[in-house]
Design a protein around this motif. Sequence first.
Motif, mmCIF file in Angstrom:
data_model
loop_
_atom_site.group_PDB
_atom_site.id
_atom_site.type_symbol
_atom_site.label_atom_id
_atom_site.label_comp_id
_atom_site.label_asym_id
_atom_site.label_seq_id
_atom_site.Cartn_x
_atom_site.Cartn_y
_atom_site.Cartn_z
ATOM 1 N N MET A 1 -9.753 -5.696 2.405
ATOM 2 C CA MET A 1 -9.290 -7.069 2.666
ATOM 3 C C MET A 1 -7.803 -7.092 3.002
ATOM 4 O O MET A 1 -7.378 -7.794 3.918
ATOM 5 N N ALA A 2 -7.022 -6.339 2.254
ATOM 6 C CA ALA A 2 -5.576 -6.322 2.485
ATOM 7 C C ALA A 2 -5.264 -5.789 3.872
ATOM 8 O O ALA A 2 -4.330 -6.258 4.530
ATOM 9 N N GLY A 3 -6.043 -4.824 4.349
ATOM 10 C CA GLY A 3 -5.832 -4.276 5.672
ATOM 11 C C GLY A 3 -6.188 -5.226 6.793
ATOM 12 O O GLY A 3 -5.629 -5.140 7.888
ATOM 13 N N ARG A 4 -7.125 -6.141 6.533
ATOM 14 C CA ARG A 4 -7.567 -7.089 7.564
ATOM 15 C C ARG A 4 -6.859 -8.438 7.497
ATOM 16 O O ARG A 4 -6.935 -9.209 8.448
ATOM 17 N N SER B 1 3.638 -6.498 8.775
ATOM 18 C CA SER B 1 4.564 -6.044 9.813
ATOM 19 C C SER B 1 5.934 -6.687 9.674
ATOM 20 O O SER B 1 6.867 -6.337 10.376
ATOM 21 N N PHE B 2 6.068 -7.648 8.774
ATOM 22 C CA PHE B 2 7.353 -8.296 8.540
ATOM 23 C C PHE B 2 7.777 -8.071 7.095
ATOM 24 O O PHE B 2 7.006 -7.554 6.297
ATOM 25 N N ASP B 3 8.984 -8.423 6.778
ATOM 26 C CA ASP B 3 9.501 -8.217 5.424
ATOM 27 C C ASP B 3 8.774 -9.146 4.459
ATOM 28 O O ASP B 3 9.158 -10.292 4.282
ATOM 29 N N SER B 4 7.724 -8.646 3.874
ATOM 30 C CA SER B 4 6.878 -9.462 3.021
ATOM 31 C C SER B 4 6.682 -8.793 1.676
ATOM 32 O O SER B 4 6.793 -7.584 1.551
ATOM 33 N N SER B 5 6.391 -9.595 0.710
ATOM 34 C CA SER B 5 6.162 -9.081 -0.642
ATOM 35 C C SER B 5 5.000 -9.849 -1.255
ATOM 36 O O SER B 5 5.192 -10.634 -2.159
ATOM 37 N N VAL B 6 3.815 -9.618 -0.737
ATOM 38 C CA VAL B 6 2.652 -10.341 -1.231
ATOM 39 C C VAL B 6 1.607 -9.368 -1.772
ATOM 40 O O VAL B 6 1.572 -8.197 -1.392
ATOM 41 N N PHE B 7 0.784 -9.896 -2.655
ATOM 42 C CA PHE B 7 -0.320 -9.111 -3.201
ATOM 43 C C PHE B 7 -1.505 -10.012 -3.466
ATOM 44 O O PHE B 7 -1.355 -11.221 -3.663
#
Length: 130
Positions: free
Chosen positions: A123-126, A95-101
């Motif tokens: 997992m990414a959704g939770r 929900s914030f400006d993020s760039s993770v994987f």
Amino acid sequence: MPGIDECLLEAMRLPGARGAALVDWASGLALGAVGEFPGGDQEAAAAEAAEVARLTAEQRAFTPDDGGVDADPPVEDLIISNRDSYHVLRFVPTSFDSSVFLHVWLARSDGNLALARIRLGEMAGRLVLG
């Protein structure tokens, strides 16, 4: 909702999992990591995976047909295969400006690529960041 450590431990329960990390592709830093890493160096593996993720996410050729509208991030996942393993990079929407994987390294001999994609998406959704 799981945090980083719980998510990575869940990723390590995937068949064939050798290592898992949550990586910031803007900085190349691992926000968390468990297991083994290619070359034995967690920081180098995170930085190298971040470079691939960044290059892919920033290319217009890989954005959705709608031009990337409401696509954060524009790419869902990347799969890199070699002779003995798979690397699955799953981008995490936030929900914030993020760039993770999420980066999971699977042994090819006993890894299940389809299952890994499904579970990493879940997992990414939770995943709770912050």
